[in-house]
Design an enzyme around this catalytic site. Structure first.
Site, PDB file in Angstrom:
ATOM      1  N   PRO A   2       3.747   1.237   8.523  1.00  0.00           N
ATOM      2  CA  PRO A   2       5.079   0.618   8.490  1.00  0.00           C
ATOM      3  C   PRO A   2       5.829   0.967   7.207  1.00  0.00           C
ATOM      4  O   PRO A   2       5.258   0.941   6.125  1.00  0.00           O
ATOM      5  CB  PRO A   2       4.786  -0.875   8.569  1.00  0.00           C
ATOM      6  CG  PRO A   2       3.345  -1.036   8.244  1.00  0.00           C
ATOM      7  CD  PRO A   2       2.666   0.260   8.511  1.00  0.00           C
ATOM      8  N   LYS A  57       8.299  -2.279   0.760  1.00  0.00           N
ATOM      9  CA  LYS A  57       7.519  -2.485   1.970  1.00  0.00           C
ATOM     10  C   LYS A  57       6.769  -3.820   1.956  1.00  0.00           C
ATOM     11  O   LYS A  57       5.835  -4.028   2.718  1.00  0.00           O
ATOM     12  CB  LYS A  57       6.566  -1.311   2.157  1.00  0.00           C
ATOM     13  CG  LYS A  57       7.348  -0.021   2.432  1.00  0.00           C
ATOM     14  CD  LYS A  57       6.452   1.139   2.748  1.00  0.00           C
ATOM     15  CE  LYS A  57       6.375   2.107   1.606  1.00  0.00           C
ATOM     16  NZ  LYS A  57       5.453   3.210   1.848  1.00  0.00           N
ATOM     17  N   ARG A 255       0.291  14.824   1.525  1.00  0.00           N
ATOM     18  CA  ARG A 255       0.994  14.225   2.663  1.00  0.00           C
ATOM     19  C   ARG A 255       1.706  15.296   3.494  1.00  0.00           C
ATOM     20  O   ARG A 255       2.266  16.251   2.936  1.00  0.00           O
ATOM     21  CB  ARG A 255       2.045  13.215   2.173  1.00  0.00           C
ATOM     22  CG  ARG A 255       1.505  12.124   1.251  1.00  0.00           C
ATOM     23  CD  ARG A 255       0.478  11.229   1.923  1.00  0.00           C
ATOM     24  NE  ARG A 255       1.001  10.583   3.119  1.00  0.00           N
ATOM     25  CZ  ARG A 255       1.713   9.464   3.117  1.00  0.00           C
ATOM     26  NH1 ARG A 255       2.016   8.850   1.992  1.00  0.00           N
ATOM     27  NH2 ARG A 255       2.138   8.952   4.254  1.00  0.00           N
TER      28      ARG A 255
END
Ligand SMILES: [Zn+2]
Length: 265
Positions: A2, A57, A255
């Site tokens: 998320p 977040k 990543r």
């Protein structure tokens, strides 16, 4: 995982269902979700939920004078169920609000929570950088003085908070910036472009309930729709929607980084 739009979506749905309700009971099934320096969660019993906000977040639940901070990390989700529903596997913390049972569910158990009277007591929250909605180009430029690639720097939540891997890939494409460009070579105009595109992309993703992709599905019956608007993320070997070149995927700082070599020179 998320990101800010997904976290805001979760906050919005939880708030709609739980605002002003009182905690009647708490069940802690897997205590390691709770930070060691947290206040005892039993302090929440009898407290009313007065607000839910987000920073980067993090979800921040305000219970009168107490803050419950929750970071979903990789797989954390909240489900609202009935009090008598059976406790399922991976439901680690249960907050009861009268006849509603709010379950924190986390298959990987990487999520963390802390109960505190002062938000700054939570280190990882205190050191968060500003969100794209608040930062200006001079502040961003100052924080990018580094030889590291811009892709890696924008994932660093202490520089600017709220962009994870999906949205950094999208923001760099929209800003026509190569993900490998060094932070110190990012101009003031580039900084403005990164901020403007971050705001546009995050707002649109918030509007569409986030991005539902691979591991992350928004809990609470909300299915994100932003994946329909992705320009580069997860589009390896597909045609660039702007110039028709082939989107490539490389690793930057470990990543997956998707970009168009022609649009992002
Ligand atoms: Zn292109």
């Amino acid at each position: 995982m998320p990101e800010l739009p997904e976290v805001r979506t979760v906050a919005k749905v939880l708030k709609r269902n739980l605002l002003n309700k009182k905690i009647t009971n708490i069940k802690i099934i897997y205590p390691k979700i709770i930070e060691p320096n947290s206040l005892d969660f039993n302090n929440l019993i009898g407290k009313r939920l007065t607000d839910i906000s987000t920073k980067g977040k993090f979800l921040i639940f305000k219970f009168e004078d107490l803050y419950l901070i929750s970071h979903l990390r990789m797989e954390g989700k909240y489900f609202i169920k009935s009090l008598n529903d059976k406790v399922e596997k991976h439901e680690h913390i249960i907050f009861e609000f009268g006849d509603l049972s709010v379950r924190y569910h986390d298959t990987r158990k990487f999520g963390r929570m802390m109960l505190t009277k002062n938000l700054n007591d939570y280190n990882s929250l205190a050191k968060l950088g500003k969100e794209p909605f608040e930062i200006n180009k001079e502040e961003l430029k100052n924080k990018l003085k580094s030889k590291l690639p811009i892709k890696e720097l924008l994932l660093d939540q202490s520089i600017m908070s709220g962009l994870g891997n999906i949205y950094v890939n999208e923001v760099l494409f929209a800003s026509k910036i190569n993900p490998l460009k060094k932070g110190e070579d990012i101009s003031l105009d580039n900084c403005q472009s990164i901020i403007d595109n971050s705001v546009v992309i995050l707002n649109k993703a918030i509007e569409y309930g986030g991005t539902t992709i691979k591991s992350y599905t928004s809990s609470l019956g909300v299915i994100g729709q932003y994946q329909n608007f992705l320009m580069v993320h997860k589009r390896e070997d597909k045609e660039c929607k702007v110039c028709g070149s082939t989107i490539i995927n490389i690793k930057v700082g470990g990543r997956s980084t998707y970009y168009c070599p022609k649009c992002q020179k």
